[in-house]
Write an enzyme that holds these catalytic residues in place. Structure first.
Site, PDB file in Angstrom:
ATOM      1  N   LYS A 143      63.572 -58.793 -22.861  1.00 31.14           N
ATOM      2  CA  LYS A 143      63.558 -59.953 -21.969  1.00 31.14           C
ATOM      3  C   LYS A 143      63.963 -59.608 -20.530  1.00 31.14           C
ATOM      4  O   LYS A 143      64.472 -58.518 -20.257  1.00 31.14           O
ATOM      5  CB  LYS A 143      64.492 -61.020 -22.532  1.00 31.14           C
ATOM      6  CG  LYS A 143      64.001 -61.632 -23.840  1.00 31.14           C
ATOM      7  CD  LYS A 143      64.974 -62.707 -24.300  1.00 31.14           C
ATOM      8  CE  LYS A 143      64.482 -63.442 -25.521  1.00 31.14           C
ATOM      9  NZ  LYS A 143      65.447 -64.500 -25.914  1.00 31.14           N
ATOM     10  N   TYR A 174      56.226 -70.088 -26.139  1.00 36.31           N
ATOM     11  CA  TYR A 174      57.386 -70.861 -26.601  1.00 36.31           C
ATOM     12  C   TYR A 174      57.046 -72.316 -26.886  1.00 36.31           C
ATOM     13  O   TYR A 174      57.941 -73.171 -26.927  1.00 36.31           O
ATOM     14  CB  TYR A 174      58.524 -70.765 -25.581  1.00 36.31           C
ATOM     15  CG  TYR A 174      59.184 -69.402 -25.605  1.00 36.31           C
ATOM     16  CD1 TYR A 174      60.024 -69.038 -26.657  1.00 36.31           C
ATOM     17  CD2 TYR A 174      58.953 -68.473 -24.602  1.00 36.31           C
ATOM     18  CE1 TYR A 174      60.612 -67.783 -26.710  1.00 36.31           C
ATOM     19  CE2 TYR A 174      59.542 -67.215 -24.641  1.00 36.31           C
ATOM     20  CZ  TYR A 174      60.366 -66.887 -25.694  1.00 36.31           C
ATOM     21  OH  TYR A 174      60.954 -65.637 -25.736  1.00 36.31           O
ATOM     22  N   ASN A 194      69.678 -63.128 -23.754  1.00 37.82           N
ATOM     23  CA  ASN A 194      70.173 -62.301 -24.849  1.00 37.82           C
ATOM     24  C   ASN A 194      69.350 -61.028 -25.074  1.00 37.82           C
ATOM     25  O   ASN A 194      69.356 -60.451 -26.148  1.00 37.82           O
ATOM     26  CB  ASN A 194      70.311 -63.121 -26.133  1.00 37.82           C
ATOM     27  CG  ASN A 194      68.995 -63.685 -26.627  1.00 37.82           C
ATOM     28  OD1 ASN A 194      67.928 -63.344 -26.132  1.00 37.82           O
ATOM     29  ND2 ASN A 194      69.077 -64.553 -27.622  1.00 37.82           N
ATOM     30  N   HIS A 214      63.832 -60.449 -28.030  1.00 37.45           N
ATOM     31  CA  HIS A 214      63.245 -61.423 -28.957  1.00 37.45           C
ATOM     32  C   HIS A 214      62.601 -60.631 -30.080  1.00 37.45           C
ATOM     33  O   HIS A 214      62.051 -59.550 -29.859  1.00 37.45           O
ATOM     34  CB  HIS A 214      62.169 -62.262 -28.263  1.00 37.45           C
ATOM     35  CG  HIS A 214      61.268 -62.987 -29.224  1.00 37.45           C
ATOM     36  ND1 HIS A 214      61.574 -64.227 -29.711  1.00 37.45           N
ATOM     37  CD2 HIS A 214      60.104 -62.618 -29.809  1.00 37.45           C
ATOM     38  CE1 HIS A 214      60.616 -64.603 -30.560  1.00 37.45           C
ATOM     39  NE2 HIS A 214      59.717 -63.643 -30.634  1.00 37.45           N
ATOM     40  N   GLU A 266      52.492 -63.912 -33.136  1.00 34.08           N
ATOM     41  CA  GLU A 266      53.071 -63.428 -31.886  1.00 34.08           C
ATOM     42  C   GLU A 266      52.430 -62.129 -31.415  1.00 34.08           C
ATOM     43  O   GLU A 266      52.193 -61.949 -30.222  1.00 34.08           O
ATOM     44  CB  GLU A 266      54.586 -63.264 -32.044  1.00 34.08           C
ATOM     45  CG  GLU A 266      55.303 -64.585 -32.182  1.00 34.08           C
ATOM     46  CD  GLU A 266      56.806 -64.453 -32.313  1.00 34.08           C
ATOM     47  OE1 GLU A 266      57.488 -65.470 -32.137  1.00 34.08           O
ATOM     48  OE2 GLU A 266      57.308 -63.339 -32.586  1.00 34.08           O
TER      49      GLU A 266
END
Length: 140
Positions: free
Chosen positions: A11, A51, A114, A117, A128
């Site tokens: 990320k 998302y 964080n 993913h 995905e």
């Protein structure tokens, strides 16, 4: 043991801090292979589409903005039980709850930033992976 593939995203908070190599090394050290990888800057449409499952949640707009804020590295990881292995290497979504030595415990800024993913199930992984990669881009 089943050989699986899973999507992994490094990320924006991690790419901004030049952690890409360290994160990939963690996956490889645990036996996962990178069989596809590219560094991209998500458009609003791409971030919203990826998302979309969270569209009705209060954090959706913030999540989309965050994912567009810096480049990300999308990759396909392959290995024995890759989905579970990836999730164990990443650690809990909230870094405060992540085990020592996991990516999120060591690198995450907070619950949103964080660092990584990972797909949560075989069906999700297939969707995905197809979102970011064509079959000819995956070379295992």
């Amino acid at each position: 043991m089943a050989i699986e593939r899973t999507l992994s995203i490094i990320k924006p908070d991690a790419t901004r801090r030049n952690l890409t190599g360290q994160i990939i090394a963690r996956f490889e050290e645990k036996g996962l292979r990178v069989v596809a990888s590219k560094r991209i800057k998500l458009s609003q449409a791409q971030a919203e589409g990826f998302y979309a499952v969270h569209k009705e949640r209060s954090f959706f707009g913030e999540l989309v903005e965050y994912m567009m804020s810096e480049p990300v590295v999308v990759q396909v990881l392959e290995g024995e039980n890759a989905i579970l292995a990836n999730r164990e290497i990443m650690g809990a979504t909230n870094p405060a709850n992540a085990d020592e030595g996991t990516i999120r415990k060591d690198f995450a800024v907070d619950v949103q930033e964080n660092s990584v993913h990972g797909s949560d199930a075989p069906e999700t992984a297939a969707e995905e992976i197809a979102y970011f990669f064509s079959a000819c881009e995956i070379v295992g």
